[in-house]
Write an enzyme that holds these catalytic residues in place. Sequence first.
Site, short mmCIF file in Angstrom:
data_model
loop_
_atom_site.label_atom_id
_atom_site.label_comp_id
_atom_site.label_asym_id
_atom_site.label_seq_id
_atom_site.Cartn_x
_atom_site.Cartn_y
_atom_site.Cartn_z
N ASP A 117 0.88 -1.17 0.00
CA ASP A 117 0.00 0.00 0.00
C ASP A 117 0.92 1.23 0.00
OD1 ASP A 117 -1.64 2.13 0.50
OD2 ASP A 117 -2.74 1.17 2.14
N TYR A 130 -6.96 15.51 -5.86
CA TYR A 130 -6.48 14.66 -6.97
C TYR A 130 -5.70 15.51 -7.98
CZ TYR A 130 -6.56 11.65 -11.07
OH TYR A 130 -6.19 10.91 -12.17
N LYS A 164 -1.75 15.47 -9.07
CA LYS A 164 -1.35 15.21 -10.46
C LYS A 164 -0.49 16.35 -11.00
CE LYS A 164 -2.91 11.22 -10.68
NZ LYS A 164 -2.00 10.09 -10.84
N1 LIG Z 1 -8.74 6.20 -15.83
C1 LIG Z 1 -8.68 7.49 -16.01
O1 LIG Z 1 -9.65 8.11 -16.50
C2 LIG Z 1 -7.42 8.25 -15.69
C3 LIG Z 1 -7.21 9.50 -16.29
C4 LIG Z 1 -6.05 10.21 -15.99
C5 LIG Z 1 -5.12 9.68 -15.13
N2 LIG Z 1 -5.34 8.48 -14.55
C6 LIG Z 1 -4.33 7.96 -13.63
O2 LIG Z 1 -3.90 6.71 -14.09
C7 LIG Z 1 -3.36 5.96 -13.01
C8 LIG Z 1 -3.89 4.54 -13.10
O3 LIG Z 1 -5.29 4.58 -12.89
P1 LIG Z 1 -6.27 3.64 -13.72
O4 LIG Z 1 -7.07 4.52 -14.58
O5 LIG Z 1 -5.52 2.53 -14.33
O6 LIG Z 1 -7.24 3.16 -12.52
P2 LIG Z 1 -7.40 1.73 -11.83
O7 LIG Z 1 -7.83 0.73 -12.82
O8 LIG Z 1 -8.29 2.00 -10.65
O9 LIG Z 1 -5.93 1.40 -11.33
C9 LIG Z 1 -5.35 2.07 -10.23
C10 LIG Z 1 -4.16 1.26 -9.75
O10 LIG Z 1 -3.54 1.95 -8.66
C11 LIG Z 1 -3.37 1.02 -7.58
N3 LIG Z 1 -3.44 1.76 -6.33
C12 LIG Z 1 -4.38 2.66 -5.94
N4 LIG Z 1 -4.13 3.09 -4.70
C13 LIG Z 1 -3.01 2.43 -4.28
C14 LIG Z 1 -2.27 2.42 -3.07
N5 LIG Z 1 -2.63 3.17 -2.01
N6 LIG Z 1 -1.18 1.64 -3.00
C15 LIG Z 1 -0.83 0.86 -4.04
N7 LIG Z 1 -1.48 0.82 -5.21
C16 LIG Z 1 -2.58 1.58 -5.31
C17 LIG Z 1 -4.53 0.02 -7.75
O11 LIG Z 1 -4.19 -1.24 -7.20
P3 LIG Z 1 -4.79 -1.86 -5.87
O12 LIG Z 1 -6.21 -1.39 -5.73
O13 LIG Z 1 -4.66 -3.34 -6.10
O14 LIG Z 1 -3.90 -1.35 -4.81
C18 LIG Z 1 -4.56 -0.12 -9.26
O15 LIG Z 1 -3.59 -1.04 -9.69
C19 LIG Z 1 -3.77 6.70 -11.73
O16 LIG Z 1 -2.66 7.37 -11.19
C20 LIG Z 1 -4.81 7.68 -12.21
O17 LIG Z 1 -4.81 8.85 -11.44
C21 LIG Z 1 -6.47 7.74 -14.81
#
Ligand SMILES: NC(=O)c1ccc[n+]([C@@H]2O[C@H](COP(=O)([O-])OP(=O)(O)OC[C@H]3O[C@@H](n4cnc5c(N)ncnc54)[C@H](OP(=O)(O)O)[C@@H]3O)[C@@H](O)[C@H]2O)c1
Length: 256
Positions: free
Chosen positions: A55, A147, A151
């Site tokens: 975590d 958030y 970022k």
């Molecule tokens: N999807 C979008 O629309 C979007 C747009 C812009 C930027 N992003 C960024 O892209 C990145 C990946 O997000 P995603 O879209 O792929 O969402 P996602 O499918 O929810 O994946 C998020 C990942 O982060 C891990 N995570 C979250 N909190 C954590 C913690 N405290 N410790 C360790 N691992 C943690 C989760 O794993 P566990 O739950 O297994 O820990 C999961 O593997 C993020 O930084 C997000 O801000 C996403």
Amino acid sequence: MVTGASSGIGAALARELAIAGWDLLVTARREQRLLVQQQELEEKHGVRVTVHAADLANPDDRAGLLAAIDTIPGGAACLVHAAGSAAWDRFEQLDPVQEGRRVSVATTATVELVGQVWPGILARDDGLLIIVSSLAAWQPTPYMATYAAGKAFQRSFAEALGAEAAAAGSSARVLALCPGPVDTEFAWVAGTQPLAERVPVLKPVELARETLKRAGAHKGSVAYVPGWRNRVSATAAAVLPRGLVTRISERNHRPR
Ligand SMILES: NC(=O)c1ccc[n+]([C@@H]2O[C@H](COP(=O)([O-])OP(=O)(O)OC[C@H]3O[C@@H](n4cnc5c(N)ncnc54)[C@H](OP(=O)(O)O)[C@@H]3O)[C@@H](O)[C@H]2O)c1
């Protein structure tokens, strides 16, 4: 090494790196998911995948992960820091402790992880750092205030390190990946499905492929915003008065 590898963008980038032949250290909180991914990537792509559940909001877990990074033979050549999450609501409705934990994944964990691998990445010809920031880094984002602030930190940090690397004559490539909405679990965790329905959404696999192509095509640092609509939005946010940008952002992100 890939954080946030259990889902979404991190999982897609881990898969593309495995296809490209990289051995991986993958991390996230959900170990079972990582173990399934380990088996799939090792069987399909013949790479070695090490799983370390952690975590990133927890200082002890971060210390354990830094120690695990130290055991990578030859050091980490590449870090993808994709872990992150958000909550969508008026700030007074959110739990400040949870918000602080999310911010620590974007800030303290980013600094500690990058700090651990940066000397090695700088020294190598193929050193690569990808920090998954967001289009939200371009403007204050009401209702996702912490958030967007986290970022913005990640984007600024990545761009600055890339400039330091280039000035030092290093071949390291640094990418601040700044996507708009992507079809992952993010919206379910954040509760932002209604927002994602208002705009085009990228597929993680396409994003991962385009990102690695982009990362290979430059030296130094770049903030990469995938998709022309998102690039128009980022450019507008960069040139318009900050107050106006924030008011537009408030309207666009307001829960209906
Ligand atoms: N999807 C979008 O629309 C979007 C747009 C812009 C930027 N992003 C960024 O892209 C990145 C990946 O997000 P995603 O879209 O792929 O969402 P996602 O499918 O929810 O994946 C998020 C990942 O982060 C891990 N995570 C979250 N909190 C954590 C913690 N405290 N410790 C360790 N691992 C943690 C989760 O794993 P566990 O739950 O297994 O820990 C999961 O593997 C993020 O930084 C997000 O801000 C996403």
